[in-house]
Design a protein around this motif. Sequence first.
Motif, PDB file in Angstrom:
ATOM      1  N   TYR A 237      -9.524  -4.959   5.352  1.00 45.09           N
ATOM      2  CA  TYR A 237      -8.781  -3.479   5.275  1.00 45.09           C
ATOM      3  C   TYR A 237      -7.620  -3.601   4.071  1.00 45.09           C
TER       4      TYR A 237
ATOM      5  N   GLN B 193       1.440   6.123  13.797  1.00 43.66           N
ATOM      6  CA  GLN B 193       0.954   5.725  12.539  1.00 43.66           C
ATOM      7  C   GLN B 193       1.771   4.788  11.798  1.00 43.66           C
TER       8      GLN B 193
ATOM      9  N   LYS C 193       0.656   3.347   8.659  1.00 46.52           N
ATOM     10  CA  LYS C 193      -0.079   2.867   7.524  1.00 46.52           C
ATOM     11  C   LYS C 193       0.996   2.521   6.299  1.00 46.52           C
TER      12      LYS C 193
ATOM     13  N   PHE D 226       1.437  -1.423   6.219  1.00 45.05           N
ATOM     14  CA  PHE D 226       0.389  -2.304   5.893  1.00 45.05           C
ATOM     15  C   PHE D 226       1.055  -3.718   5.263  1.00 45.05           C
TER      16      PHE D 226
END
Length: 189
Positions: free
Chosen positions: A67, A95, A97, A100
Motif C-alpha cells: 500500500y 476517509q 488517506k 497513512f
Amino acid sequence: MSKYFAHESAYIDDNVTIGENSKIWHFSHVLSHTTIGENCSFGQNCVIGPKVTIGNGVKVQNNISIYEGVEIEDDVFLGPSMVFTNVINPRAFIQRKDEFKKTLLKRGCSIGANATIVCGVTIGEYALIGSGAVVNKDVKPYALMVGVPAKQIGWVGISGNTLHFTDDVAEDEFAHYKLIDNNLTIERK
C-alpha cells in the motif's frame, strides 16, 4: 519494447516505472506513481501502489498488497500472503488517506509467510520476521522476530541463518558480528 515482463493478465497503470528484468505475474496490478527497481519478482495476485517505491532485487511472493506509505529497499523478501497496513485505526465510513503511516523495510530484510506489518514501523537491515508474526514496533537490524506481538528471540546474519555467539562474537560466510550493548556491529568479509 519493455525491458521487464508482465503477464498478459497483469495490469500496469500509467505513470509507473519498472526496472529492467523485473517480472510481474498473473492477476497482479501496479498502480500509478509506483517505482519498481531492477530484477524484482512479483508473484500472482499482488497489488502494488499507488505511490510506492521498491528497490532492486526485491522478491514478492503471491497474494501481497503493498500500500501507499510502504517503502522497500533493495534485496527484500516478502513471503506469501504477508500483510501491510497503512492506517492505525481504520473505519469503513471515515476517509483517512491523509493519515497513512510510513513503513520502511531496510535492505535485505525478510518477512515470513502470513506475517503482518503494522504501519509506521521500520524493519532494520537483514532482519528476519518469522511466519505469522505481528510486527507493531521498530525492528533492529539483524534481529530475529517471532510471535504475536513479535518479540526478538535472537540474531541472524546476512545469510539469514541464526547467529551463535561465543563471547559476544559470531560469523557467517558474509561477515563478522559483535554484540555491544544489545546491538550488533558488522564487519564484512
